[in-house]
Each structure stands twice: as C-alpha cells, then as structure tokens.
Design a protein around this motif. Sequence first.
Motif, PDB file in Angstrom:
ATOM      1  N   ASN A 195       0.839  -1.190   0.000  1.00  0.00           N
ATOM      2  CA  ASN A 195       0.000   0.000   0.000  1.00  0.00           C
ATOM      3  C   ASN A 195       0.879   1.247   0.000  1.00  0.00           C
ATOM      4  N   SER A 235      -0.509   4.026  -1.182  1.00  0.00           N
ATOM      5  CA  SER A 235      -1.535   5.063  -1.308  1.00  0.00           C
ATOM      6  C   SER A 235      -1.807   5.702   0.050  1.00  0.00           C
ATOM      7  N   PHE A 274      -6.073   0.277   4.514  1.00  0.00           N
ATOM      8  CA  PHE A 274      -6.611  -1.052   4.212  1.00  0.00           C
ATOM      9  C   PHE A 274      -6.345  -1.977   5.387  1.00  0.00           C
ATOM     10  N   ILE A 305      -4.775  -4.873   5.712  1.00  0.00           N
ATOM     11  CA  ILE A 305      -3.863  -5.650   4.871  1.00  0.00           C
ATOM     12  C   ILE A 305      -3.928  -7.142   5.177  1.00  0.00           C
ATOM     13  N   PHE A 337      -1.106  -0.868  -4.396  1.00  0.00           N
ATOM     14  CA  PHE A 337      -2.023   0.260  -4.425  1.00  0.00           C
ATOM     15  C   PHE A 337      -1.241   1.558  -4.345  1.00  0.00           C
ATOM     16  N   ASN A 345      -3.573   1.102  -9.511  1.00  0.00           N
ATOM     17  CA  ASN A 345      -3.369  -0.125  -8.749  1.00  0.00           C
ATOM     18  C   ASN A 345      -2.867  -1.194  -9.710  1.00  0.00           C
TER      19      ASN A 345
END
Length: 161
Positions: A93, A95, A99, A101, A133, A138
């Motif tokens: 990630n 971004s 999330f 994960i 991401f 993505n």
Amino acid sequence: MPESFFVLSKDNLELAIDEVTAIAKMYDRFAKVRILLNLVIIQSKINWEEITKRATFVKVSGQILRKMSGLFLDEENFEVLKNAKTFVCRIINLSSNQFNIPELERSMGDMITKFSKAQVSLQNPDITIYLIFTNEENFFGFSKRFEKQIDLLRLKNIPMN
C-alpha cells in the motif's frame, strides 16, 4: 512489452531511482520508466530479475500482470500459478488509503486456492502474488523465487574481515 515493478527503499530514494533506471537502460536503451513515489514501473524487454540482481535499493520486485480498476481475477491471471505448488499474497500500500492488509491478503489467498491447485505457504513460497495500491493506479503482479547473486568473496569462502 512486459512491465516490471520495483519498490525501492526510501533511504536515498533519488539514488535508488537512478540506479534502477540506469540498469534498465543499460540492458534496453528504449526502456520506459514511470515513477510513483518509491514504486518504479519499467516497460522493457529485459526481465525484472536481471535488474533486481544488480540493484541494491530494491526491496520488492516482480512482473506486472495488469493494471486494476478494482479487485478482480480471471483465468488469465491464474495462468501464472500453473506450475506453482505454493504461493503467498502480499499487499503493498503506497496510497493514502487505509486497508486491512492481513484481511485482504487472506481473502486473496482464499480466492486463489479455490481456482488453482497451489497452496498458501508463508515460508519460502514458489510465487508471490502482489496487489500494489498507489493514489494514481493499482497493479496486480507477481514474482517467482530466485536467488540474488551472491558476493564472489562469499562464493569462494574467503573470509571478509
């Protein structure tokens, strides 16, 4: 032309980007390079493993199978698991989104085991499946297990004092 991904150490990021770019261009002067934070995407005829073997700042690398607008898989994506006995799923990630994960990795692993004969192995898998991401795009990619070149002094069992 295939696309490879390289997640670089954030320490000396500019140097890391220059290193991966130079290695790629050494093998293929027409290689196209895109930079998304510490993720470098290289479109080239050279295999990602060749670049990774020579790069010192690469943390994770592999081949991109496709760009994603959402999380979806089809038969074509499972082709990469054809000869693999074991796999693991990893989320990268980069971004600003948050999330869960472990839950995403577990869900992805469950989905893959339903559609392939490969089994999850957290220790030394044959293949690693990546969902990457970023704020812009993505990616769905993979890397196979390979040995990075060993220092020649270690190979010859010469003490390194």
